[in-house]
Design an enzyme around this catalytic site. Sequence first.
Site, PDB file in Angstrom:
ATOM      1  CG  HIS A 220      42.664 -52.349  21.905  1.00 29.60           C
ATOM      2  ND1 HIS A 220      43.640 -51.694  21.204  1.00 29.60           N
ATOM      3  CD2 HIS A 220      41.931 -51.400  22.505  1.00 29.60           C
ATOM      4  CE1 HIS A 220      43.497 -50.402  21.401  1.00 29.60           C
ATOM      5  NE2 HIS A 220      42.480 -50.192  22.186  1.00 29.60           N
TER       6      HIS A 220
ATOM      7  CG  HIS B 106      30.366 -50.007  25.532  1.00 29.35           C
ATOM      8  ND1 HIS B 106      30.658 -49.162  26.569  1.00 29.35           N
ATOM      9  CD2 HIS B 106      30.247 -51.241  26.091  1.00 29.35           C
ATOM     10  CE1 HIS B 106      30.713 -49.852  27.698  1.00 29.35           C
ATOM     11  NE2 HIS B 106      30.465 -51.119  27.430  1.00 29.35           N
TER      12      HIS B 106
ATOM     13  CG  HIS C 266      29.409 -55.963  26.168  1.00 27.71           C
ATOM     14  ND1 HIS C 266      30.773 -56.096  26.327  1.00 27.71           N
ATOM     15  CD2 HIS C 266      29.066 -54.841  26.850  1.00 27.71           C
ATOM     16  CE1 HIS C 266      31.224 -55.108  27.088  1.00 27.71           C
ATOM     17  NE2 HIS C 266      30.217 -54.327  27.419  1.00 27.71           N
TER      18      HIS C 266
ATOM     19  CB  THR D  46      37.125 -54.051  29.390  1.00 29.97           C
ATOM     20  OG1 THR D  46      37.055 -52.709  29.864  1.00 29.97           O
ATOM     21  CG2 THR D  46      35.955 -54.328  28.471  1.00 29.97           C
TER      22      THR D  46
HETATM   23  C1  SG7 Z   1      35.499 -50.649  26.868  1.00 32.19           C
HETATM   24  O1  SG7 Z   1      34.672 -51.015  27.996  1.00 32.19           O
HETATM   25  C2  SG7 Z   1      35.427 -49.173  26.669  1.00 32.19           C
HETATM   26  C3  SG7 Z   1      35.824 -48.465  27.949  1.00 32.19           C
HETATM   27  C4  SG7 Z   1      34.952 -48.948  29.102  1.00 32.19           C
HETATM   28  C5  SG7 Z   1      35.065 -50.439  29.214  1.00 32.19           C
HETATM   29  O2  SG7 Z   1      36.819 -51.005  27.072  1.00 32.19           O
HETATM   30  O3  SG7 Z   1      34.110 -48.836  26.303  1.00 32.19           O
HETATM   31  O4  SG7 Z   1      35.659 -47.075  27.789  1.00 32.19           O
HETATM   32  C6  SG7 Z   1      36.726 -46.302  28.062  1.00 32.19           C
HETATM   33  C7  SG7 Z   1      36.483 -44.859  27.966  1.00 32.19           C
HETATM   34  O5  SG7 Z   1      37.797 -46.758  28.351  1.00 32.19           O
HETATM   35  O6  SG7 Z   1      35.414 -48.354  30.316  1.00 32.19           O
HETATM   36  C8  SG7 Z   1      35.474 -46.633  31.937  1.00 32.19           C
HETATM   37  C9  SG7 Z   1      34.811 -47.247  30.776  1.00 32.19           C
HETATM   38  O7  SG7 Z   1      33.781 -46.795  30.303  1.00 32.19           O
HETATM   39  C10 SG7 Z   1      34.234 -51.062  30.333  1.00 32.19           C
HETATM   40  O8  SG7 Z   1      32.900 -50.638  30.303  1.00 32.19           O
HETATM   41  S1  SG7 Z   1      31.809 -51.573  30.902  1.00 32.19           S
HETATM   42  O9  SG7 Z   1      32.237 -52.040  32.206  1.00 32.19           O
HETATM   43  O10 SG7 Z   1      30.621 -50.790  30.914  1.00 32.19           O
HETATM   44  N1  SG7 Z   1      31.635 -52.825  29.968  1.00 32.19           N
HETATM   45 ZN    ZN Z   2      30.233 -52.767  28.618  1.00 27.65          ZN
END
Ligand code: SG7
Ligand code: ZN
Length: 232
Positions: free
Chosen positions: A30, A61, A63, A169
Amino acid sequence: MVRNDSLGPLHLEGFDAVQAGHWTLENDGHSGDVGFDIRVGSGMAVSGGGLPDVYHTVQLHFHWGGLATNGSEHTVDGRRYPMEMHVVNMKSVHPNESAALDDPTGFAVLGFFIDVVYADNVHFGHISQKLSSVAYRGQTTKVKPFPLLSLLPKHNMSQYYRYSGSLTTPPCSQAVVWTLYEVPIYISWSQLAQFTSQIFSTEEDAEQVTPLQNNFRHVHPTFSRTVSASRD
Ligand code: SG7
Ligand code: ZN
């Protein structure tokens, strides 16, 4: 910054093994979101190092910025790195993510700075080779599990920064025990270019042709929080 000699190295259970089953790489892009997650299934957990509990590994993931602009979320002495990798772990007592989001220590995220050199990082090939299969929002592909330890720095894993903070996020819940490792991971310029050019936040038939870049949150003040440094 407060030095805390009681912060020993974390225990990374199962990170040295090839897990059964498969992992899923998904483009969740998104706009303003992260771009993609790799869901890792069961078999890995983190504990120790001052964490209040055992956390099982959920996903990782990244950035990034662009080819010429850095995109790490954290900065050290004002320095931003080209990329940052997050290994997200959820406190094992919680039945689901929404329960963990209501707990100030519901998640333990391990953050790794990524710096760029000329040589390819062969272990990153497991991920970067797959990016073109999930170019567009909603696309998924399977990833053959590999030892996560192969992505991590080989040395100085006892040197890290620790603070209590939030997801980066929306809704940015205050639910994260952050561990930021001091020693970076190295990848090549061409591997960086794969992240900055191959992932789109739009669906396949969308008109927009600009790849997703700068998917990092801006730095916020620490307010009254303490940032601790482990012993070296
Ligand atoms: C992204 O970053 C996703 C989220 C993640 C969030 O939006 O990777 O993953 C899911 C499962 O929603 O949130 C709870 C979580 O992992 C924030 O992740 S972060 O703070 O490490 N950047
Ligand atoms: Zn992250």
